[in-house]
Design a protein around this motif. Structure first.
Motif, PDB file in Angstrom:
ATOM      1  N   SER A 198      -1.180   1.164   9.970  1.00 34.39           N
ATOM      2  CA  SER A 198      -2.536   1.617   9.643  1.00 34.39           C
ATOM      3  C   SER A 198      -2.733   1.557   8.130  1.00 34.39           C
ATOM      4  O   SER A 198      -1.776   1.672   7.351  1.00 34.39           O
ATOM      5  CB  SER A 198      -2.770   3.044  10.143  1.00 34.39           C
ATOM      6  N   HIS A 199      -3.978   1.381   7.724  1.00 34.56           N
ATOM      7  CA  HIS A 199      -4.292   1.307   6.287  1.00 34.56           C
ATOM      8  C   HIS A 199      -3.929   2.610   5.592  1.00 34.56           C
ATOM      9  O   HIS A 199      -3.407   2.609   4.464  1.00 34.56           O
ATOM     10  CB  HIS A 199      -5.776   0.994   6.098  1.00 34.56           C
ATOM     11  N   ARG A 200      -4.175   3.722   6.253  1.00 33.14           N
ATOM     12  CA  ARG A 200      -3.881   5.018   5.635  1.00 33.14           C
ATOM     13  C   ARG A 200      -2.373   5.197   5.444  1.00 33.14           C
ATOM     14  O   ARG A 200      -1.924   5.659   4.395  1.00 33.14           O
ATOM     15  CB  ARG A 200      -4.438   6.151   6.492  1.00 33.14           C
ATOM     16  N   ALA A 201      -1.574   4.855   6.480  1.00 30.94           N
ATOM     17  CA  ALA A 201      -0.121   4.977   6.340  1.00 30.94           C
ATOM     18  C   ALA A 201       0.392   4.049   5.240  1.00 30.94           C
ATOM     19  O   ALA A 201       1.288   4.410   4.469  1.00 30.94           O
ATOM     20  CB  ALA A 201       0.558   4.659   7.668  1.00 30.94           C
ATOM     21  N   TRP A 202      -0.193   2.864   5.171  1.00 33.85           N
ATOM     22  CA  TRP A 202       0.196   1.908   4.122  1.00 33.85           C
ATOM     23  C   TRP A 202      -0.074   2.488   2.739  1.00 33.85           C
ATOM     24  O   TRP A 202       0.741   2.358   1.824  1.00 33.85           O
ATOM     25  CB  TRP A 202      -0.559   0.598   4.340  1.00 33.85           C
ATOM     26  N   GLN A 203      -1.227   3.156   2.596  1.00 28.40           N
ATOM     27  CA  GLN A 203      -1.602   3.710   1.298  1.00 28.40           C
ATOM     28  C   GLN A 203      -0.817   4.979   0.973  1.00 28.40           C
ATOM     29  O   GLN A 203      -0.274   5.109  -0.129  1.00 28.40           O
ATOM     30  CB  GLN A 203      -3.109   4.014   1.278  1.00 28.40           C
ATOM     31  N   THR A 204      -0.772   5.923   1.910  1.00 25.82           N
ATOM     32  CA  THR A 204      -0.219   7.243   1.604  1.00 25.82           C
ATOM     33  C   THR A 204       1.300   7.297   1.717  1.00 25.82           C
ATOM     34  O   THR A 204       1.961   7.989   0.935  1.00 25.82           O
ATOM     35  CB  THR A 204      -0.832   8.307   2.526  1.00 25.82           C
ATOM     36  N   THR A 205       1.850   6.591   2.713  1.00 31.61           N
ATOM     37  CA  THR A 205       3.296   6.659   2.932  1.00 31.61           C
ATOM     38  C   THR A 205       4.049   5.613   2.118  1.00 31.61           C
ATOM     39  O   THR A 205       5.147   5.878   1.619  1.00 31.61           O
ATOM     40  CB  THR A 205       3.614   6.488   4.427  1.00 31.61           C
ATOM     41  N   TYR A 206       3.446   4.439   1.976  1.00 24.09           N
ATOM     42  CA  TYR A 206       4.145   3.343   1.311  1.00 24.09           C
ATOM     43  C   TYR A 206       3.456   2.883   0.027  1.00 24.09           C
ATOM     44  O   TYR A 206       3.782   1.822  -0.519  1.00 24.09           O
ATOM     45  CB  TYR A 206       4.305   2.167   2.278  1.00 24.09           C
ATOM     46  N   GLY A 207       2.514   3.691  -0.457  1.00 22.44           N
ATOM     47  CA  GLY A 207       1.925   3.465  -1.775  1.00 22.44           C
ATOM     48  C   GLY A 207       1.185   2.156  -1.932  1.00 22.44           C
ATOM     49  O   GLY A 207       1.036   1.654  -3.047  1.00 22.44           O
ATOM     50  N   GLY A 208       0.683   1.580  -0.824  1.00 28.64           N
ATOM     51  CA  GLY A 208      -0.058   0.327  -0.911  1.00 28.64           C
ATOM     52  C   GLY A 208       0.800  -0.848  -1.338  1.00 28.64           C
ATOM     53  O   GLY A 208       0.277  -1.841  -1.873  1.00 28.64           O
ATOM     54  N   ASP A 209       2.104  -0.771  -1.093  1.00 27.90           N
ATOM     55  CA  ASP A 209       3.032  -1.834  -1.490  1.00 27.90           C
ATOM     56  C   ASP A 209       2.743  -3.109  -0.683  1.00 27.90           C
ATOM     57  O   ASP A 209       2.881  -3.133   0.532  1.00 27.90           O
ATOM     58  CB  ASP A 209       4.463  -1.356  -1.235  1.00 27.90           C
ATOM     59  N   THR A 210       2.345  -4.173  -1.365  1.00 31.89           N
ATOM     60  CA  THR A 210       1.989  -5.423  -0.676  1.00 31.89           C
ATOM     61  C   THR A 210       3.201  -6.127  -0.084  1.00 31.89           C
ATOM     62  O   THR A 210       3.055  -6.975   0.809  1.00 31.89           O
ATOM     63  CB  THR A 210       1.269  -6.370  -1.639  1.00 31.89           C
ATOM     64  N   SER A 211       4.405  -5.777  -0.563  1.00 25.39           N
ATOM     65  CA  SER A 211       5.596  -6.416  -0.004  1.00 25.39           C
ATOM     66  C   SER A 211       5.933  -5.893   1.386  1.00 25.39           C
ATOM     67  O   SER A 211       6.871  -6.386   2.021  1.00 25.39           O
ATOM     68  CB  SER A 211       6.786  -6.210  -0.945  1.00 25.39           C
ATOM     69  N   ILE A 212       5.172  -4.898   1.845  1.00 21.00           N
ATOM     70  CA  ILE A 212       5.364  -4.382   3.208  1.00 21.00           C
ATOM     71  C   ILE A 212       5.169  -5.507   4.219  1.00 21.00           C
ATOM     72  O   ILE A 212       5.894  -5.606   5.222  1.00 21.00           O
ATOM     73  CB  ILE A 212       4.362  -3.236   3.490  1.00 21.00           C
ATOM     74  N   LEU A 213       4.151  -6.356   3.985  1.00 15.45           N
ATOM     75  CA  LEU A 213       3.882  -7.458   4.910  1.00 15.45           C
ATOM     76  C   LEU A 213       5.097  -8.371   4.998  1.00 15.45           C
ATOM     77  O   LEU A 213       5.621  -8.849   3.984  1.00 15.45           O
ATOM     78  CB  LEU A 213       2.665  -8.264   4.449  1.00 15.45           C
ATOM     79  N   GLY A 214       5.543  -8.596   6.214  1.00 19.12           N
ATOM     80  CA  GLY A 214       6.686  -9.459   6.442  1.00 19.12           C
ATOM     81  C   GLY A 214       8.021  -8.773   6.329  1.00 19.12           C
ATOM     82  O   GLY A 214       9.058  -9.390   6.624  1.00 19.12           O
TER      83      GLY A 214
END
Length: 853
Positions: free
Chosen positions: A162-178
């Motif tokens: 989710s966008h919120r989890a990406w922002q709040t839990t993982y700080g919007g880190d773009t390297s999350i993808l993949g």
């Protein structure tokens, strides 16, 4: 247009000339309009707003209701389905362009980022089929969404964050993808980020953090997977209608398929089939619009919002009556001016138009101020109701619909409280008005003002009595006997370890965990359970040895929990007969159970001794599985049934398991029950002090153990009544507002009456009336109106109590305490409000009074 502009300029000039009146009226209206707008804001967000998806009008749900999370029998009005049944229904839904099935409950997965995180964190997860995002019409914010190719057992495991989890839990880190995430011990690739604002198909607190293809449950849950179990209903279904298609006939067709499937393909045990056939006429599938998604909040909070809307509506009526009284008093004070205008040629239509313009403009200003009150009130209500939630996808910012509602409400309010003063303004006789205000003229608005005051008193009685009933009901709910100790008890909710763990592995791990928890400084005892009180509920069909097989009905079922040896003693559940569990009740001993009094009452006759009797679950051949060794007092474990008597319940030892089950579903049931979800600590330490100690302990025992929450038992009890507390609190606030407005109204009318009767009071005092007689005269007049309001309000309060009876616990609709509270509080407020003008009247000098005109 010129006339309208002239009326507006005239109204603004009048407001500048009477600033105190203007401010008082605007604040009064702001309370009424703001409260009503606040509740409409929540009604719109919870009950009327569409999902943030494309073309939501074409979405339809197969099934109804908000049941959760796994159902194992006929549901009557079906809303959840097993995956095999979904596959069967799919062949009978040609009207849908595409459809999706998704998990009904919200489970949590232990998740950690490979190579980055050593400890797992619990994320809310949802299993969905491959068409989930395309059916809803939602694309990815980054990367891609789950596709049908991902929803195959052989597909590479992927997930969408989710966008919120990406922002709040993982700080919007773009390297999350993949990147690779470890979910429940299995590697998954994050292929996409959902768009901002998308919370799934269900409006709820703490929506999913991560979406996983449904077929991956086969890998994650192993033998315990629900995907291929025909009995376990755990999925909901939403479809997107083809352009030009309708749902006419779908319900009947799907109901027919369901009834055939129940008889021949459901996988129900043979001993259930006779009951299933008997219940077939009640089994139905409805197809309903799903533009708002699965309306769980509507089902759960709709009645409370309706009550609050009625409360705010009554406050608004009181506010209207109050401002109308002020307007009437102003119109009387301006009779001379109005008389002059009528005498020189002004028409009644012009007078009414100006008065209505003034009222509507006043209401619009009140509406603007009310928007501030609305936002604050809505935030207050949400914070009271969902104070334990980490995220709530409900905005209190007024939408266009809410702004339109507030504007229309303001116009309507202005017309309601302005029509009477406007009409009375034209009833002025110029000759009488020009003779003066003190003699020889009749105030035609007196009856209207008194009637409005009676209305305010009547509605105040209803509001205060209703709020008191709700408050007393909440108090009784919170202070009832739950059957267990609350003081110095702390509940810890944890996420299950991976499903690949065997029962012996789980038992060894839990023994170590229990020992480590007991070693924490300040912890007197530590116990484990499948779930703690007020957090979950498991139920099964009961088969008692020597009794006829149980029928498939509510009366044949019982709740149950698997607990460690000292759990019941440390929880404070009292023993009635027999014994508690002991460490001797282990995997090598006979399977035993402890039952509560409600279980005994339901399944045994009065002359039967339940001790040493045997019972089992679901199938007659297992009726000898458990031997009853103890009977305990009833304890309320089910958080959704705290306003009802305790459910029949039995407990089995954590250390034991059933090895005689032949059916895969029964073996899976037994294994799943060994995954603990709750820890009970006896300690004086608070959650804040315990959390770091527990986190370290879990990591030492097993890195796959993740903690969801730590809270005291009192906090758990309090959170079970968040909705009731929010409703009672706001109703109480508005009840107090109603009393204040009624008191202000009484003060205004009484003060005006004293001013109008100045000559009369002076004559009475000149003829010998003393101070006490004058005060009695004024107070008698004021309390006569209040008494009429009480006479009218008390029966209405009883009627209101009957309307909210479903929300009350241990409180009757004619509750004498609530009715007395309403009577006394109104009497006290009225006395204080009337005493000030009464004292002023008694202080009038007869000579000065006789000179007043």
């Amino acid at each position: 247009m010129s006339t309208l502009l002239g009326n507006l300029r005239y109204a603004l000039r009048q407001f500048r000339m009477a600033p105190i009146f203007t401010i008082a009226a605007i604040l009064t209206l702001a309370l009424g309009i703001g409260g009503t707008t606040a509740i409409f804001t929540l009604i719109h967000a919870i009950m009327l707003r569409s999902l943030p998806v494309s073309d939501p009008a074409r979405l339809y749900r197969v099934g109804t209701g908000d049941d959760c999370c796994v159902e194992g029998g006929p549901q009557d009005e079906w809303g959840m389905f097993s995956y095999p049944l979904v596959e069967r229904l799919a062949k009978e839904m040609p009207e849908f362009e595409e459809f999706t099935a998704f998990q009904a409950g919200r489970w949590r997965m232990s998740v950690r980022r490979q190579g980055i995180e050593n400890a797992a964190r619990p994320l809310r997860s949802e299993y969905v089929t491959g068409h989930y995002f395309s059916t809803l019409g939602v694309g990815a914010f980054a990367g891609r969404v789950i596709t049908p190719e991902d929803d195959k057992p052989s597909a590479a495991p992927v997930a969408v964050l989710s966008h919120r989890a990406w922002q709040t839990t993982y700080g919007g880190d773009t390297s999350i993808l993949g990147s690779t995430f470890i979910l429940e011990g299995h590697p998954f690739t994050i292929v996409g980020i959902a768009p901002p604002g998308f919370y799934g198909e269900t409006l709820e607190s703490d929506p999913p953090d991560i979406w996983v293809p449904l077929q991956q449950d086969l890998m994650v849950s192993g033998e315990g997977s629900l995907v291929r179990q025909p009995i376990s209903a755990w999925l909901r279904v939403i479809g997107r209608l083809k352009p030009g298609a309708t749902t006419a006939g779908m319900s009947a067709r799907l109901t027919g398929v369901l009834r055939q499937w129940l008889q021949h393909d459901s996988g129900y045990p043979a001993n259930w089939i006779a009951d299933v056939i008997r219940l077939l006429p009640k089994q139905n599938i409805a197809v309903i619009p799903a533009g708002s998604g699965v309306t769980m909040m509507k089902e759960e909070y709709g009645r409370s919002l309706t009550i609050l809307m009625a409360v705010c509506g009554l406050v608004l009526l009181i506010a209207c009556a109050n401002v109308a009284n002020l307007q009437l008093a102003r119109s009387v004070a301006r009779r001379g001016q109005t008389a002059v205008r009528l005498a020189i040629g002004a028409t009644p239509r012009q007078i009414i138009s100006e008065a209505l313009t003034e009222s509507i403009l006043l209401a619009v200003f009140g509406g603007i101020a009310g928007l501030i009150v609305a936002v604050a009130s809505a935030k207050l209500l949400l914070s009271l109701t969902f104070h334990t939630a980490h995220f709530l996808p409900i905005s209190t910012t007024p939408s266009l619909e809410v702004l339109a509602f507030a504007f229309l409400l303001s116009l309507l309010t202005g017309i309601i409280f302005g029509i009477a003063p406007a009409w009375f303004a034209t009833r002025t006789d110029p000759a009488d008005a020009l003779r003066g205000t003190g003699r020889g003229n009749v105030d035609r608005s007196t009856f209207a003002r008194k009637a409005l005051l009676v209305v305010q008193a009547t509605l105040s009685v209803v509001l205060v009595a209703g709020a008191t009933m709700l408050g007393r009901s909440l108090n009784k709910l919170e202070h009832q006997d739950f059957g267990f100790q609350i003081k110095n008890r702390v509940e810890v909710d944890i996420n299950n370890p991976p499903a690949s763990y065997t029962v012996p592995q789980l038992q060894a791990m839990y023994r170590l965990l229990e020992d480590r928890l007991k070693a924490i400084p300040g912890v007197q005892s530590a116990d484990l359970a499948m779930y703690n009180p007020l957090t979950d509920n498991w139920g099964e069909l009961i088969m008692v040895a020597g009794h006829p097989p149980g029928k498939m009905s509510e009366d044949s079922g019982a709740s149950w929990d698997r607990v460690s040896a000292d759990y019941l003693q440390d929880l404070g559940v009292s023993l009635v007969k027999g014994r508690y569990f002991s460490i001797a009740d282990n995997e090598t001993a006979e399977n035993v159970a402890v039952v509560n009094e409600a279980f005994v009452k339901r399944f045994f006759k009065n002359d039967e001794n339940p001790l040493d009797q045997h019972f089992g679950l679901d199938l007659p051949e297992y009726a000898n599985t458990f031997r009853i060794v103890g009977i305990v007092r009833d304890a309320k474990f089910a958080g959704f049934a705290l306003s009802r008597p305790a459910r029949p319940m039995f407990y089995v030892p954590m250390a034991q398991g059933v090895t005689t089950y032949k059916e895969a579903i029964m073996r899976n049931l037994d294994k799943r029950s060994h995954f603990i979800g709750g820890i009970l600590l006896t300690t004086t330490l608070g959650p804040g002090a315990l959390e770091p100690l527990l986190t370290r302990t879990f990591a030492d025992v097993d890195p796959n153990l993740t903690m969801i929450s730590v809270r005291t038992m009192q906090q758990q009890v309090d959170s079970s009544f968040d909705q009731e507390r929010a409703t009672a609190s706001l109703a109480g606030v508005f009840g107090i507002v109603a009393l204040i407005l009624a008191a202000i109204g009484l003060y205004g009318v009484t003060a005006y009456s004293v001013a109008q009767r100045t000559n009369e009071i002076g004559i009475r005092m000149a003829l010998g009336a003393n101070r006490n007689r004058v005060m009695q005269l004024v107070l008698r007049g004021a309390f006569t109106r209040v008494l009429i309001g009480l006479i009218l309000g008390l029966p209405l309060a009883v009627g209101a109590g009957k309307l909210i009876a479903a929300q009350l616990y241990g409180v009757a609709s004619w509750d004498p305490v609530a009715l007395s509270m309403a009577t006394v509080s109104l009497a006290i407020c009225s006395f204080i409000a009337a005493l000030i003008p009464a004292n002023r009247a008694a202080s009038i000098s007869p000579m000065k009074a006789l000179r007043v005109e």
